[in-house]
Design an enzyme around this catalytic site. Sequence first.
Site, PDB file in Angstrom:
ATOM      1  CB  SER A  16      -0.865  -0.026   1.117  1.00 30.75           C
ATOM      2  OG  SER A  16      -1.805  -1.466   1.114  1.00 30.75           O
ATOM      3  NE  ARG A  40       1.202   4.696   9.422  1.00 25.81           N
ATOM      4  CZ  ARG A  40       1.014   3.360   9.394  1.00 25.81           C
ATOM      5  NH1 ARG A  40      -0.217   2.648   8.975  1.00 25.81           N
ATOM      6  NH2 ARG A  40       2.183   2.560   9.391  1.00 25.81           N
ATOM      7  CG  HIS A  43      -2.350   2.904   4.797  1.00 23.80           C
ATOM      8  ND1 HIS A  43      -2.661   2.296   5.876  1.00 23.80           N
ATOM      9  CD2 HIS A  43      -2.201   1.992   3.849  1.00 23.80           C
ATOM     10  CE1 HIS A  43      -2.603   1.001   5.953  1.00 23.80           C
ATOM     11  NE2 HIS A  43      -2.273   0.713   4.814  1.00 23.80           N
TER      12      HIS A  43
END
Length: 213
Positions: A16, A40, A43
């Site tokens: 990812s 983050r 994600h």
Amino acid sequence: MDIRWNLSASDIERESFRAIESECPLRETLPEPEWRVARRLIHSTADIHIADTLVFRHQPIDAGLSALRRRAPLFCDSKMLRSGLSMARLRALHPDYNPDCLHCYIDDPDVVARARAEGRTRALCGVEKARPMLDGAIVLIGNAPLALARIARYILEEKLRPALVIGMPVGFVNVVESKELLSLCPVPHIALEGRRGGSPLAVAALHAILESA
């Protein structure tokens, strides 16, 4: 349909991250600690463009790490946010972190009673209860814009000085305005401008800061 069943959780995260880094142009422009936060959030949402609204003011990552290393208390505006924080990651910076360091007053009986009696939100009354412990604390707002606005008022009018504010409330009422108020505050903070936000994103931002330790 080709489902890859043999991937571990770490494999999935690595792949990812590779996809994010190949698709997001901000990878080339953000300093590495800030990029970790942006990555983050991407994600967590699978949305490359969420990073376009991410702002860092007054060296928030350095300030946050310094506060965590001295075991600063954390104030959260929602139980979801509080429960999402990783105690193991916090203890990696200070072994004495424990659940008592994470403060959320949204369900305290006195807060509930006051909110009902005064016709105000529990989040706002919770922040007012938290006022004595907010100097030097890390503040995470992922749900309630009025909580963020009250903290900004404390900073601007009463010289409150949290170590770090992560301001990511979500919604359609008071959200943009609360973030604009935060932008005026001379304290380290990270925010998502506009209407977007949420408790999972505030948690993700703090966990990303911990990656820079």
